[in-house]
Design an enzyme around this catalytic site. Structure first.
Site, PDB file in Angstrom:
ATOM      1  N   SER A  64      -6.158 -13.399 -12.833  1.00  0.00           N
ATOM      2  CA  SER A  64      -4.782 -13.165 -13.260  1.00  0.00           C
ATOM      3  C   SER A  64      -3.738 -13.850 -12.368  1.00  0.00           C
ATOM      4  CB  SER A  64      -4.581 -11.655 -13.323  1.00  0.00           C
ATOM      5  OG  SER A  64      -3.315 -11.325 -13.755  1.00  0.00           O
ATOM      6  N   GLU A 370       4.515  -1.630 -18.167  1.00  0.00           N
ATOM      7  CA  GLU A 370       4.753  -1.495 -16.743  1.00  0.00           C
ATOM      8  C   GLU A 370       5.967  -2.361 -16.413  1.00  0.00           C
ATOM      9  OE1 GLU A 370       0.720  -0.655 -14.384  1.00  0.00           O
ATOM     10  OE2 GLU A 370       0.834  -2.705 -15.071  1.00  0.00           O
ATOM     11  N   ALA A 371       6.693  -1.975 -15.362  1.00  0.00           N
ATOM     12  CA  ALA A 371       7.877  -2.759 -14.990  1.00  0.00           C
ATOM     13  C   ALA A 371       7.494  -4.224 -14.743  1.00  0.00           C
ATOM     14  CB  ALA A 371       8.518  -2.162 -13.749  1.00  0.00           C
ATOM     15  N   ARG A 496       1.956   4.587  -2.491  1.00  0.00           N
ATOM     16  CA  ARG A 496       0.635   4.736  -3.112  1.00  0.00           C
ATOM     17  C   ARG A 496      -0.288   3.655  -2.557  1.00  0.00           C
ATOM     18  NH1 ARG A 496       0.425   0.596  -6.845  1.00  0.00           N
ATOM     19  NH2 ARG A 496      -1.577   1.300  -7.640  1.00  0.00           N
ATOM     20  N   PRO A 497      -1.577   4.001  -2.421  1.00  0.00           N
ATOM     21  CA  PRO A 497      -2.498   2.953  -1.990  1.00  0.00           C
ATOM     22  C   PRO A 497      -2.708   1.980  -3.146  1.00  0.00           C
ATOM     23  CG  PRO A 497      -3.683   5.010  -2.414  1.00  0.00           C
ATOM     24  CD  PRO A 497      -2.243   5.288  -2.680  1.00  0.00           C
ATOM     25  N   SER A 498      -2.698   0.674  -2.850  1.00  0.00           N
ATOM     26  CA  SER A 498      -2.905  -0.322  -3.897  1.00  0.00           C
ATOM     27  C   SER A 498      -4.328  -0.203  -4.450  1.00  0.00           C
ATOM     28  CB  SER A 498      -2.691  -1.720  -3.308  1.00  0.00           C
ATOM     29  OG  SER A 498      -3.368  -2.673  -4.090  1.00  0.00           O
ATOM     30  N   GLY A 499      -4.477  -0.520  -5.723  1.00  0.00           N
ATOM     31  CA  GLY A 499      -5.806  -0.546  -6.324  1.00  0.00           C
ATOM     32  C   GLY A 499      -6.401  -1.948  -6.314  1.00  0.00           C
ATOM     33  N   THR A 500      -5.631  -2.937  -5.876  1.00  0.00           N
ATOM     34  CA  THR A 500      -6.124  -4.314  -5.940  1.00  0.00           C
ATOM     35  C   THR A 500      -6.113  -5.044  -4.600  1.00  0.00           C
ATOM     36  OG1 THR A 500      -3.927  -5.187  -6.396  1.00  0.00           O
ATOM     37  CG2 THR A 500      -5.245  -4.599  -8.309  1.00  0.00           C
ATOM     38  N   ARG A 505       1.521   0.464  -0.994  1.00  0.00           N
ATOM     39  CA  ARG A 505       2.763  -0.014  -1.601  1.00  0.00           C
ATOM     40  C   ARG A 505       3.856   1.044  -1.455  1.00  0.00           C
ATOM     41  NH1 ARG A 505       1.096  -4.725  -3.378  1.00  0.00           N
ATOM     42  NH2 ARG A 505      -0.774  -4.854  -4.653  1.00  0.00           N
TER      43      ARG A 505
HETATM   44  C1  16G Z   1      -3.701  -4.587 -11.943  1.00  0.00           C
HETATM   45  C2  16G Z   1      -3.397  -3.936 -13.255  1.00  0.00           C
HETATM   46  C3  16G Z   1      -1.904  -3.718 -13.435  1.00  0.00           C
HETATM   47  C4  16G Z   1      -1.329  -2.979 -12.270  1.00  0.00           C
HETATM   48  C5  16G Z   1      -1.729  -3.618 -10.966  1.00  0.00           C
HETATM   49  C6  16G Z   1      -1.370  -2.715  -9.813  1.00  0.00           C
HETATM   50  C7  16G Z   1      -4.540  -4.275 -15.360  1.00  0.00           C
HETATM   51  C8  16G Z   1      -4.970  -5.263 -16.394  1.00  0.00           C
HETATM   52  N1  16G Z   1      -3.880  -4.767 -14.347  1.00  0.00           N
HETATM   53  O1  16G Z   1      -3.196  -5.887 -11.899  1.00  0.00           O
HETATM   54  O2  16G Z   1      -1.713  -3.003 -14.612  1.00  0.00           O
HETATM   55  O3  16G Z   1       0.067  -2.942 -12.346  1.00  0.00           O
HETATM   56  O4  16G Z   1      -3.129  -3.802 -10.932  1.00  0.00           O
HETATM   57  O5  16G Z   1      -1.835  -3.248  -8.634  1.00  0.00           O
HETATM   58  O6  16G Z   1      -4.794  -3.095 -15.445  1.00  0.00           O
HETATM   59  P1  16G Z   1      -1.828  -2.415  -7.313  1.00  0.00           P
HETATM   60  O7  16G Z   1      -2.700  -1.191  -7.514  1.00  0.00           O
HETATM   61  O8  16G Z   1      -2.329  -3.351  -6.285  1.00  0.00           O
HETATM   62  O9  16G Z   1      -0.391  -2.023  -7.070  1.00  0.00           O
HETATM   63 MG    MG Z   2      -2.718 -10.891 -15.789  1.00  0.00          MG
END
Ligand code: 16G
Ligand code: MG
EC number: 5.4.2.3
Length: 527
Positions: A64, A370-371, A496-500, A505
């Site tokens: 992405s 989402e924003a 919040r802890p990031s999921g990625t 954050r």
């Molecule tokens: C991913 C999610 C997105 C979310 C982002 C948050 C999908 C397809 N994508 O990119 O929706 O806004 O993670 O990231 O679900 P974060 O947990 O690092 O803030």
């Molecule tokens: Mg994308």
């Protein structure tokens, strides 16, 4: 299914020692060179999931909006949805298994999930334009074939296009034809039908500048343009011919830096938008006569779309309910506007498309954004049938409203949020309502806001509740936030802890930039 063959092929896609990855919000994502084993194993897993659901499963190779050096993979479930949570766990387990355990883990998953191993399997594969994507998608194919699965490799696709293909294949063509031409036809026909009703066909409404993040969206939008060009002309920037994917451009860059992408020629008051690297996110923006940049994010997109849909629903006079789903990142002004001015119920879920998608399915018409620009509108099957019936039965104005709604249904990629769909719906609405980008922006004024990321030793010490708006642990954190927030008008903050990413954050908004900045200055050590 031959355990020896699996062992042999698996050894060709060996897991780097000690590497542990998790199937997160958007599948697996990391540096491309660490992903070969994950791709092979996701090919294996897709076969099991396909056998279990007796359906076609999708595998998308993309990271992405991440930098070009990264890559990632996610599985797409039969109705074009994200993978079911229990299978996310299986995915994590399989990706982290030691070489000697791969077969045993496959058998464990098959047993736990009651997979009939005799069942046939079919997997479709898509990939983005990263240099590593082609090779990695070959590893997926290797995994699929070694377990005896059949496959179709679509090659370059946007993520939403792959979701569309999966959904089409599992609905025996009722949803649309599972080809790239089928996708272009379906969306463009609905767009052209919808915009036929527009009174103002002036040039202002017909042209749009699109920053494609140097990603796959550029290729696909260019291919698609001839299909809808009678309604809209698009001028592509960052089309991948020169720049690097997502570098200083794309929806994520524009949203998080709140400034225009590099390489875009913006004249004052011109309508512009940015896709992300796999074209499932979109944000709009323009620069005013004084050169000030104005971002129109997912919240304002949701507002435009839901007000348009609500008007049409009122016109046809059927009691179909509409709801808007947001996350904690939604600007407070958008939530207030939706609830108080538009009188639309608004719900908040955890971050991540799957959470919003799930909630939006509870309504006849569920608008979720989402924003950051991920989003779509879901129509329940019953609502779709009713609206399409009314489009044939009703008279005059009501019939026209029902027909427009029917076009909107076809125009939204019901399988997933899609930057191309969203763009066409927005363009149609602006033309139909005769709204300029400035008028759209003026629906409400965003509260000044900022997002930061903070590196901590262990982000998992932070846990949250109330759709991530309240911190539960560590003790004292929420109280410290409350003390700060109550000093400012209309203010709100959360962590919040990031999921990625391995970061925490932090989001804050307040009634004015002055309030926001002064709050920012009292940096207190985290409790
Ligand atoms: C991913 C999610 C997105 C979310 C982002 C948050 C999908 C397809 N994508 O990119 O929706 O806004 O993670 O990231 O679900 P974060 O947990 O690092 O803030
Ligand atoms: Mg994308």
């Amino acid at each position: 299914m031959d355990p020896e063959a699996v062992r042999k092929h698996s050894a060709l896609h060996a897991k780097p020692d000690g590497l542990v990855l998790q199937y997160g919000t958007a599948g697996f994502r990391t540096k491309a060179e660490r992903l070969d084993h994950v791709m092979f194993r996701m090919g294996l897993l897709a076969v099991l999931r396909s056998k279990q659901t007796k359906s076609t499963i999708g595998v998308m190779v993309t990271a992405s909006h991440n930098p070009e050096e990264d890559n990632g993979v996610k599985l797409v479930d039969p109705l074009g949805e994200m993978l079911a949570p229990s299978w996310e766990e299986h995915a994590t387990c399989l990706a982290n298994a030691e070489e000697r355990d791969v077969w045993r883990v496959l058998m464990d998953i098959s047993e736990k999930a009651a997979v009939n191993l005799q069942q046939e399997a079919f997997v479709v594969i898509g990939r983005d334009t990263r240099p590593s994507s082609e090779r990695l998608s070959q590893s997926v194919i290797d995994g699929v074939t070694v377990l005896g699965g059949q496959f179709h490799d679509y090659g370059l696709l946007t993520t939403p296009q792959l979701h569309y293909m999966v959904y089409c294949r599992n609905s025996s063509g009722r949803y649309g034809e599972a080809t790239i031409d089928g996708y272009y036809q379906k969306l463009s026909t609905a767009f052209v039908e919808l915009t036929k009703q527009a009174f103002c066909g002036g040039n202002e409404y017909r042209s749009l500048k699109v920053d494609c993040a140097n990603g796959v969206g550029a290729l696909k939008l260019r291919e698609m343009e001839p299909y809808f060009s009678q309604g809209l002309s698009v001028q592509l920037f960052n089309d991948g011919t020169k720049g690097k994917l997502n570098h200083l451009c794309g929806a994520d860059f524009v949203k998080s830096h709140q400034r225009p992408p590099q390489g875009m020629e913006m004249k004052s008051n011109e309508r512009c938008c940015s896709f992300d690297g796999d074209a499932d996110r979109i944000v709009y923006y323009y620069s005013d006569a004084d050169g000030h940049f104005h971002l129109i994010d997912g919240d304002k997109i949701a507002t435009l779309i839901s007000s348009f849909l609500k008007e049409l629903l009122v016109e046809i006079g059927e009691s179909l309910n509409i709801g808007v789903v947001q996350t904690a990142y939604a600007n407070g002004s958008s939530t207030r506007y939706l609830e108080e001015v538009m009188k639309v119920p608004v719900y908040c879920t955890k971050t991540g498309v799957k959470h919003l998608h799930h909630k939006a399915q509870e309504f006849d018409v569920g608008v979720y954004f989402e924003a950051n620009g991920h989003g779509t509108v879901l129509f329940s099957k019953a609502a779709e049938m009713k609206i399409k019936q009314l489009a044939k039965e009703l008279e005059d104005k009501k019939r026209k409203a029902a027909q427009m709604l029917a076009n909107v249904i076809d125009l939204f990629n019901q399988a997933a949020g899609d930057a191309i769909s969203d763009m066409l719906v927005i363009e149609a609405i602006l033309a139909l309502k005769g709204l300029t980008v400035q008028e759209w922006d003026a629906l409400y004024t965003d509260l000044p806001n900022r997002q930061l990321k903070v590196k901590v030793a262990d982000r998992q010490v932070i846990s949250t509740t109330d759709a991530e708006r309240q911190a539960v642990t560590p003790p004292g954190l929420q109280e410290a936030i409350n003390d700060l927030v109550k000093k400012y008008k209309l203010s709100r903050a959360f962590v919040r802890p990031s999921g990625t990413e391995d970061v925490v954050r932090v989001y804050a908004e307040a009634d004015s930039q002055v309030s926001w900045d002064s709050a920012g200055k009292c940096r207190q050590p985290c409790p």
